[in-house]
Enzyme design. Structure first.
Site, short mmCIF file in Angstrom:
data_model
loop_
_atom_site.label_atom_id
_atom_site.label_comp_id
_atom_site.label_asym_id
_atom_site.label_seq_id
_atom_site.Cartn_x
_atom_site.Cartn_y
_atom_site.Cartn_z
N ASN A 9 25.43 -28.14 -44.12
CA ASN A 9 25.57 -26.89 -44.87
C ASN A 9 25.15 -25.77 -43.93
O ASN A 9 23.97 -25.56 -43.70
CB ASN A 9 24.67 -26.93 -46.11
N TRP A 10 26.15 -25.09 -43.38
CA TRP A 10 25.85 -24.04 -42.40
C TRP A 10 25.23 -22.80 -43.05
O TRP A 10 24.74 -21.93 -42.36
CB TRP A 10 27.12 -23.63 -41.66
N LYS A 11 25.33 -22.70 -44.38
CA LYS A 11 24.85 -21.50 -45.10
C LYS A 11 25.51 -20.26 -44.47
O LYS A 11 26.65 -20.33 -44.06
CB LYS A 11 23.33 -21.42 -45.07
N HIS A 94 24.04 -25.01 -55.19
CA HIS A 94 22.93 -25.09 -54.23
C HIS A 94 21.77 -24.25 -54.78
O HIS A 94 21.98 -23.22 -55.43
CB HIS A 94 23.38 -24.56 -52.87
N GLU A 96 19.91 -22.20 -53.47
CA GLU A 96 19.93 -20.78 -53.06
C GLU A 96 20.90 -19.99 -53.94
O GLU A 96 20.66 -18.82 -54.23
CB GLU A 96 20.31 -20.67 -51.57
N GLU A 164 18.26 -32.35 -53.99
CA GLU A 164 17.55 -31.49 -53.05
C GLU A 164 16.32 -30.89 -53.72
O GLU A 164 16.42 -29.88 -54.43
CB GLU A 164 18.46 -30.35 -52.59
N GLY A 170 14.50 -26.18 -46.14
CA GLY A 170 14.19 -25.20 -45.11
C GLY A 170 12.70 -25.01 -44.89
O GLY A 170 12.28 -24.03 -44.24
N SER A 210 15.14 -30.63 -45.37
CA SER A 210 14.52 -30.85 -44.06
C SER A 210 14.81 -32.23 -43.47
O SER A 210 13.95 -32.83 -42.84
CB SER A 210 13.01 -30.59 -44.15
N GLY A 231 20.81 -28.75 -43.79
CA GLY A 231 20.89 -27.31 -43.51
C GLY A 231 20.62 -27.03 -42.04
O GLY A 231 21.48 -27.16 -41.18
N GLY A 232 19.36 -26.68 -41.74
CA GLY A 232 18.96 -26.27 -40.39
C GLY A 232 19.47 -27.17 -39.28
O GLY A 232 20.01 -26.70 -38.27
#
Ligand code: PEP
Length: 261
Positions: A9-11, A94, A96, A164, A170, A210, A231-232
């Site tokens: 997930n590049w966000k 998600h 976010e 999640e 994150g 994470s 993500g990251g």
């Protein structure tokens, strides 16, 4: 049999040009991965990345989809628009989106049904906050997100669920493999009760929060965990490829449903 799925997930990261460069770097690194490899990119990157992934084993995903086929929904993207570029997966709900953009179980449900109707595979995100976990509400929160967010899905195995825990996204804090496995087991059990036991055995449930090259093997070794939403660590080709290649020796392979064991 459940084929593990590792999705990045590049966000809101990577311009189209940077996204293509990342995918070009990634392609040779993941070409022998034993799982499904997906990159979920910003909407504006989709046309360029769609070209870049052609002929590779990397599938394309989006980060959101609207529930209406078209109309006065400024800033939104329809399933038909995603289909035109060969998008296969779409992240829905998600945390976010829930936290910053007013996404609710009701809108998650509408988007999920619209995505399915259009032939997209929704990756529906659910998870509890730290306060909810600490006050013993995790199961109630997840059960509500399943019952309301996934209402009306005729075959739950047509979607991917991403568990999640919000406190692990994150933050560098990962749920332990045992914690994630137990909670995903609860999600599967709830799906069996709400939908059907057979579909629940087939539905792929990812862990997200994470996940990285260092902890992915332990998480992926768990029987209930069918992949990761990353993500990251999906923003660097090498890091992401280490996760996608978690099963380099081919030891884990497909996850067998209980009825086949
Ligand atoms: C995510 O955004 O879905 C996620 C799991 O992020 P991270 O891997 O950075 O925690």
């Amino acid at each position: 049999m459940r084929k593990p799925i590792i999705a990045g997930n590049w966000k809101m990261n990577n311009t189209a040009r940077a996204g293509v460069a990342l995918v070009e770097e990634l392609k040779p690194l993941v070409k022998n991965a034993n799982c499904e490899v997906v990159v979920c990119v910003p909407a504006i990157d989709i046309p360029a990345v769609s070209e870049a992934v052609k002929g590779s084993n990397i599938a394309l995903g989006a980060q959101n989809v609207h529930f209406a086929p078209k109309g006065a929904y400024t800033g939104e993207i329809s399933a038909e628009m995603l289909n035109e570029y060969g998008v296969k997966y779409v992240i829905i709900g998600h945390s976010e989106r829930r936290q910053y953009f007013g996404e609710t179980d009701e809108t998650v449900n509408k988007r999920t049904l619209a995505a399915l109707e259009a032939g997209l595979i929704p990756i529906v995100c659910i998870g509890e906050s730290l306060e909810e976990r600490e006050t013993g509400k995790t199961e109630a929160v997840l059960a509500k997100q399943i019952k309301e967010g996934m209402k009306g899905i005729d075959d739950i195995s047509k979607i991917v669920i991403a568990y999640e825990p919000v406190w692990a996204i994150g933050t560098g804090k990962t749920a332990t493999a045992e914690q994630a496995n137990e909670t995903i087991g609860f999600i599967r059990k709830t799906c069996a009760e709400v939908f059907c036991p057979k579909c629940a055995e087939k539905v792929r449930i990812q862990y997200g929060g994470s996940m990285n090259a260092g902890n992915c093997k332990q998480l992926m070794a768990m029987p209930e965990i069918d992949g990761g939403l990353i993500g990251g660590a999906s923003l660097k080709a090498h890091d992401f490829s280490e996760i996608a290649n978690y099963d380099k020796g081919g030891m884990a392979g497909m996850k067998l449903s209980k009825e086949l064991l």
